[in-house]
Design an enzyme around this catalytic site. Structure first.
Site, mmCIF file in Angstrom:
data_model
loop_
_atom_site.group_PDB
_atom_site.id
_atom_site.type_symbol
_atom_site.label_atom_id
_atom_site.label_comp_id
_atom_site.label_asym_id
_atom_site.label_seq_id
_atom_site.Cartn_x
_atom_site.Cartn_y
_atom_site.Cartn_z
ATOM 1 N N THR A 163 -13.748 -0.976 -0.667
ATOM 2 C CA THR A 163 -13.889 -2.342 -0.161
ATOM 3 C C THR A 163 -14.338 -2.279 1.299
ATOM 4 O O THR A 163 -14.431 -1.210 1.891
ATOM 5 C CB THR A 163 -12.550 -3.106 -0.219
ATOM 6 N N TYR A 170 -0.988 -0.397 10.304
ATOM 7 C CA TYR A 170 -1.200 -0.873 8.933
ATOM 8 C C TYR A 170 -0.115 -0.313 8.015
ATOM 9 O O TYR A 170 0.492 -1.047 7.223
ATOM 10 C CB TYR A 170 -2.591 -0.444 8.444
ATOM 11 N N SER A 190 0.846 -1.191 0.000
ATOM 12 C CA SER A 190 0.000 0.000 0.000
ATOM 13 C C SER A 190 0.881 1.240 0.000
ATOM 14 O O SER A 190 2.001 1.224 0.529
ATOM 15 C CB SER A 190 -0.893 0.015 1.246
#
Length: 289
Positions: A247, A210, A159
């Site tokens: 998503t 993350y 990412s």
């Protein structure tokens, strides 16, 4: 019995970007440079019920039906479900053993898409996120890479949140960029977990488990690609960002559809990428980390 000339696998493929990657692989394979006969795709997920439901959804998918992409529709691709939880070393080993038994000559590509995004930021979130997203992807890469044919592809979905932004200290950023071995990236991941647990992360790290986990994926992928190339292997190993995709993980807040997010991972699996290995890609092109 069908003889498949190409075999690929996608992890975390029961929904979102992973499911779209499987769909786009089936759609794009016939016109790709990789096409030289029937393709077998393994749709993998940790939950068997959800994985098999995703497989059923693909078999009735309007895009695939219109394109006659699946072999049942007269196309080239068969899709099969296999259980794989990248958060479990045993599950990865079982999948590796299955590939060795069923495809002793090796598979052609693997797209490691599986991962988690947890709410909040504390020691528990940091530990669980790093364990799944970083160590799970590292373990899948290490165990499954030997089952990819020489000259095949391995794609780790990361990412842009793993970008080495100004929130990292100069010394941490330098260690990421200069790492030569995955163990050096793992050391950084452990230091982050410890810093969060001790409440002293702000000096060196962003407050995003993350993001740090994905920085780890990018760095680890780069070092493994370099080691692999030095060993003489022609397998191309890259990481990529699918973009900000609508998503469950983004709670529907993305700018891209899952199919648009699938384009870069699929390109890295099927297209002529001019020998690129160890690179980080976004929007179908190489990006500066």
């Amino acid at each position: 019995m069908t003889v498949y000339t190409r075999v690929g696998a996608v992890t975390g493929a029961n929904k979102g970007i992973g499911l779209a990657i499987v769909r786009q692989l089936a759609l794009q394979y016939p016109n790709s440079a990789y096409n030289d006969g029937p393709l077998l795709l393994y749709l993998t997920a940790r939950n068997e019920e959800r994985g098999k439901a995703a497989l059923e959804a693909l078999q009735a998918d309007p895009q695939l039906e219109r394109a006659r992409a699946l072999r049942s529709q007269g196309g080239l691709t068969d899709i099969k479900y296999r259980t794989l939880d990248i958060d479990s070393t045993e599950s990865i080993r079982e999948f590796a053993d299955y590939l060795k038994k069923e495809h002793p000559q090796g598979i052609d590509f693997l797209i490691n898409n599986a991962g988690i995004a947890m709410q909040g930021f504390d020691a528990d979130v940091a530990k669980k996120t790093i364990h799944c997203n970083y160590y799970g992807t590292l373990e899948a890469t290490k165990q499954l890479l030997p089952h990819i044919k020489d000259g095949g592809r391995l794609v780790n979905v990361a990412s842009m949140s793993g970008n080495l932004s100004s929130q990292y200290s100069e010394s941490i950023r330098s260690r990421f960029l200069n790492a030569k071995k995955p163990e050096e990236i793992s050391e950084l991941m452990e230091e982050f977990i410890t810093a969060v647990a001790e409440g002293r992360w702000k000096k060196d790290w962003p407050s995003s488990a993350y993001g740090v986990s994905k920085a780890g994926v990018i760095g680890m992928t780069k070092t493994i690609a370099q080691q692999n190339a030095q060993s003489g292997s022609k397998t191309l190993i890259n990481s990529c960002c699918p973009g900000y995709v609508k998503t469950d993980m983004t709670k529907g807040g993305g700018a891209k559809t899952p199919d648009e997010g699938a384009l870069t991972p699929v390109l890295l699996a099927l297209a002529d990428i001019q020998g690129s290995t160890g690179d980080f890609w976004q929007n179908e092109r190489k990006m500066k980390w």
